[in-house]
Scaffold this motif. Structure first.
Motif, PDB file in Angstrom:
ATOM      1  N   ARG A 296       0.829  -1.199   0.000  1.00 42.78           N
ATOM      2  CA  ARG A 296       0.000   0.000   0.000  1.00 42.78           C
ATOM      3  C   ARG A 296       0.869   1.257   0.000  1.00 42.78           C
ATOM      4  O   ARG A 296       0.545   2.249  -0.628  1.00 42.78           O
ATOM      5  N   ALA A 297       1.978   1.241   0.717  1.00 43.32           N
ATOM      6  CA  ALA A 297       2.850   2.411   0.786  1.00 43.32           C
ATOM      7  C   ALA A 297       3.539   2.665  -0.549  1.00 43.32           C
ATOM      8  O   ALA A 297       3.793   3.804  -0.907  1.00 43.32           O
ATOM      9  N   GLY A 298       3.819   1.620  -1.306  1.00 41.44           N
ATOM     10  CA  GLY A 298       4.492   1.793  -2.590  1.00 41.44           C
ATOM     11  C   GLY A 298       3.647   2.532  -3.608  1.00 41.44           C
ATOM     12  O   GLY A 298       4.153   3.200  -4.487  1.00 41.44           O
ATOM     13  N   SER A 299       2.325   2.432  -3.490  1.00 40.88           N
ATOM     14  CA  SER A 299       1.459   3.090  -4.465  1.00 40.88           C
ATOM     15  C   SER A 299       1.382   4.604  -4.243  1.00 40.88           C
ATOM     16  O   SER A 299       0.935   5.331  -5.120  1.00 40.88           O
ATOM     17  N   ASP A 300       1.812   5.099  -3.079  1.00 42.92           N
ATOM     18  CA  ASP A 300       1.758   6.528  -2.789  1.00 42.92           C
ATOM     19  C   ASP A 300       3.130   7.186  -2.896  1.00 42.92           C
ATOM     20  O   ASP A 300       3.399   8.177  -2.232  1.00 42.92           O
ATOM     21  N   ALA A 301       3.996   6.632  -3.703  1.00 40.53           N
ATOM     22  CA  ALA A 301       5.353   7.173  -3.812  1.00 40.53           C
ATOM     23  C   ALA A 301       5.287   8.617  -4.292  1.00 40.53           C
ATOM     24  O   ALA A 301       4.635   8.935  -5.277  1.00 40.53           O
ATOM     25  N   GLY A 302       5.959   9.519  -3.579  1.00 40.00           N
ATOM     26  CA  GLY A 302       5.991  10.926  -3.960  1.00 40.00           C
ATOM     27  C   GLY A 302       4.916  11.770  -3.314  1.00 40.00           C
ATOM     28  O   GLY A 302       4.931  12.978  -3.439  1.00 40.00           O
ATOM     29  N   MET A 303       3.968  11.164  -2.638  1.00 41.00           N
ATOM     30  CA  MET A 303       2.900  11.940  -2.024  1.00 41.00           C
ATOM     31  C   MET A 303       3.421  12.810  -0.889  1.00 41.00           C
ATOM     32  O   MET A 303       2.951  13.914  -0.695  1.00 41.00           O
ATOM     33  N   THR A 304       4.389  12.343  -0.135  1.00 40.09           N
ATOM     34  CA  THR A 304       4.867  13.153   0.983  1.00 40.09           C
ATOM     35  C   THR A 304       5.522  14.431   0.478  1.00 40.09           C
ATOM     36  O   THR A 304       5.394  15.477   1.100  1.00 40.09           O
ATOM     37  N   THR A 305       6.205  14.362  -0.649  1.00 40.53           N
ATOM     38  CA  THR A 305       6.829  15.558  -1.213  1.00 40.53           C
ATOM     39  C   THR A 305       5.764  16.593  -1.579  1.00 40.53           C
ATOM     40  O   THR A 305       5.924  17.781  -1.295  1.00 40.53           O
ATOM     41  N   ALA A 306       4.691  16.143  -2.176  1.00 35.68           N
ATOM     42  CA  ALA A 306       3.611  17.062  -2.545  1.00 35.68           C
ATOM     43  C   ALA A 306       2.958  17.653  -1.291  1.00 35.68           C
ATOM     44  O   ALA A 306       2.630  18.840  -1.261  1.00 35.68           O
ATOM     45  N   GLU A 307       2.789  16.835  -0.267  1.00 34.55           N
ATOM     46  CA  GLU A 307       2.177  17.342   0.961  1.00 34.55           C
ATOM     47  C   GLU A 307       3.073  18.378   1.636  1.00 34.55           C
ATOM     48  O   GLU A 307       2.597  19.385   2.144  1.00 34.55           O
ATOM     49  N   TYR A 308       4.387  18.132   1.642  1.00 34.73           N
ATOM     50  CA  TYR A 308       5.312  19.120   2.198  1.00 34.73           C
ATOM     51  C   TYR A 308       5.274  20.416   1.391  1.00 34.73           C
ATOM     52  O   TYR A 308       5.336  21.505   1.943  1.00 34.73           O
ATOM     53  N   ALA A 309       5.180  20.311   0.075  1.00 37.34           N
ATOM     54  CA  ALA A 309       5.138  21.506  -0.771  1.00 37.34           C
ATOM     55  C   ALA A 309       3.888  22.329  -0.479  1.00 37.34           C
ATOM     56  O   ALA A 309       3.958  23.560  -0.364  1.00 37.34           O
ATOM     57  N   VAL A 310       2.752  21.670  -0.339  1.00 35.08           N
ATOM     58  CA  VAL A 310       1.511  22.394  -0.050  1.00 35.08           C
ATOM     59  C   VAL A 310       1.582  23.019   1.346  1.00 35.08           C
ATOM     60  O   VAL A 310       1.167  24.165   1.548  1.00 35.08           O
ATOM     61  N   GLY A 311       2.132  22.298   2.309  1.00 35.61           N
ATOM     62  CA  GLY A 311       2.278  22.841   3.656  1.00 35.61           C
ATOM     63  C   GLY A 311       3.201  24.040   3.697  1.00 35.61           C
ATOM     64  O   GLY A 311       2.936  25.034   4.375  1.00 35.61           O
ATOM     65  N   THR A 312       4.314  23.962   2.969  1.00 39.46           N
ATOM     66  CA  THR A 312       5.253  25.084   2.911  1.00 39.46           C
ATOM     67  C   THR A 312       4.617  26.293   2.245  1.00 39.46           C
ATOM     68  O   THR A 312       4.783  27.429   2.707  1.00 39.46           O
ATOM     69  N   LEU A 313       3.875  26.058   1.181  1.00 36.83           N
ATOM     70  CA  LEU A 313       3.192  27.158   0.489  1.00 36.83           C
ATOM     71  C   LEU A 313       2.167  27.823   1.409  1.00 36.83           C
ATOM     72  O   LEU A 313       2.080  29.053   1.467  1.00 36.83           O
ATOM     73  N   GLY A 314       1.428  27.011   2.160  1.00 31.39           N
ATOM     74  CA  GLY A 314       0.453  27.565   3.100  1.00 31.39           C
ATOM     75  C   GLY A 314       1.119  28.363   4.208  1.00 31.39           C
ATOM     76  O   GLY A 314       0.638  29.431   4.599  1.00 31.39           O
ATOM     77  N   ALA A 315       2.245  27.865   4.722  1.00 31.63           N
ATOM     78  CA  ALA A 315       2.965  28.590   5.772  1.00 31.63           C
ATOM     79  C   ALA A 315       3.496  29.917   5.259  1.00 31.63           C
ATOM     80  O   ALA A 315       3.456  30.931   5.966  1.00 31.63           O
ATOM     81  N   CYS A 316       4.001  29.923   4.036  1.00 31.72           N
ATOM     82  CA  CYS A 316       4.503  31.176   3.454  1.00 31.72           C
ATOM     83  C   CYS A 316       3.372  32.185   3.244  1.00 31.72           C
ATOM     84  O   CYS A 316       3.552  33.381   3.485  1.00 31.72           O
ATOM     85  N   ALA A 317       2.227  31.703   2.798  1.00 30.82           N
ATOM     86  CA  ALA A 317       1.087  32.600   2.604  1.00 30.82           C
ATOM     87  C   ALA A 317       0.624  33.186   3.939  1.00 30.82           C
ATOM     88  O   ALA A 317       0.321  34.384   4.029  1.00 30.82           O
ATOM     89  N   LEU A 318       0.582  32.359   4.978  1.00 33.84           N
ATOM     90  CA  LEU A 318       0.196  32.843   6.296  1.00 33.84           C
ATOM     91  C   LEU A 318       1.208  33.861   6.817  1.00 33.84           C
ATOM     92  O   LEU A 318       0.829  34.905   7.372  1.00 33.84           O
ATOM     93  N   ALA A 319       2.495  33.581   6.626  1.00 32.37           N
ATOM     94  CA  ALA A 319       3.532  34.517   7.076  1.00 32.37           C
ATOM     95  C   ALA A 319       3.427  35.847   6.339  1.00 32.37           C
ATOM     96  O   ALA A 319       3.590  36.915   6.938  1.00 32.37           O
ATOM     97  N   ALA A 320       3.152  35.795   5.040  1.00 28.48           N
ATOM     98  CA  ALA A 320       3.019  37.038   4.267  1.00 28.48           C
ATOM     99  C   ALA A 320       1.821  37.852   4.756  1.00 28.48           C
ATOM    100  O   ALA A 320       1.900  39.075   4.896  1.00 28.48           O
ATOM    101  N   GLY A 321       0.721  37.156   5.037  1.00 25.75           N
ATOM    102  CA  GLY A 321      -0.458  37.863   5.540  1.00 25.75           C
ATOM    103  C   GLY A 321      -0.206  38.494   6.901  1.00 25.75           C
ATOM    104  O   GLY A 321      -0.588  39.643   7.146  1.00 25.75           O
ATOM    105  N   LEU A 322       0.448  37.757   7.798  1.00 23.88           N
ATOM    106  CA  LEU A 322       0.761  38.310   9.113  1.00 23.88           C
ATOM    107  C   LEU A 322       1.732  39.486   9.013  1.00 23.88           C
ATOM    108  O   LEU A 322       1.604  40.465   9.748  1.00 23.88           O
ATOM    109  N   TYR A 323       2.686  39.404   8.105  1.00 24.03           N
ATOM    110  CA  TYR A 323       3.641  40.504   7.916  1.00 24.03           C
ATOM    111  C   TYR A 323       2.905  41.767   7.473  1.00 24.03           C
ATOM    112  O   TYR A 323       3.175  42.863   7.971  1.00 24.03           O
ATOM    113  N   LYS A 324       1.953  41.590   6.556  1.00 22.02           N
ATOM    114  CA  LYS A 324       1.182  42.747   6.075  1.00 22.02           C
ATOM    115  C   LYS A 324       0.365  43.361   7.217  1.00 22.02           C
ATOM    116  O   LYS A 324       0.271  44.586   7.331  1.00 22.02           O
ATOM    117  N   VAL A 325      -0.223  42.519   8.057  1.00 20.66           N
ATOM    118  CA  VAL A 325      -1.038  43.031   9.158  1.00 20.66           C
ATOM    119  C   VAL A 325      -0.167  43.745  10.185  1.00 20.66           C
ATOM    120  O   VAL A 325      -0.484  44.841  10.641  1.00 20.66           O
TER     121      VAL A 325
END
Length: 90
Positions: free
Chosen positions: A40-69
């Motif tokens: 089952r784990a072999g079929s999700d190869a590469g998913m963790t990289t995509a999840e980290y990318a989305v998490g990093t993008l969300g954190a950067c967006a939140l940081a940018a919004g807080l900086y503006k405020v």
């Protein structure tokens, strides 16, 4: 589930033989579960990289919004006022 854990060949024999059969069956169950998890784990190869990318993008967006405020004139004035009152408190 009980049928999987209780070997049918254990009906007779010595307690030592029954213990060996239970250990063998236990190892077989563990190997089978691990094989299924790996398959089952072999079929999700590469998913963790995509999840980290989305998490990093969300954190950067939140940081940018807080900086503006925080750098807005209203918030800077309020923070300066709070710090000024805290430093000059008697």
């Amino acid at each position: 589930m009980d049928a999987v854990l209780k070997p049918t060949a254990v009906a007779g024999g010595s307690p030592a033989r029954r213990a060996r059969l239970y250990r063998r069956r236990g190892r077989w169950v563990v190997r089978r579960i691990l094989r299924a998890v790996r398959a089952r784990a072999g079929s999700d190869a590469g998913m963790t990289t995509a999840e980290y990318a989305v998490g990093t993008l969300g954190a950067c967006a939140l940081a940018a919004g807080l900086y503006k405020v925080v750098t807005s004139p209203a918030v800077l004035g309020a923070l300066t006022d709070v710090l000024d009152r805290a430093l000059h408190a008697t």
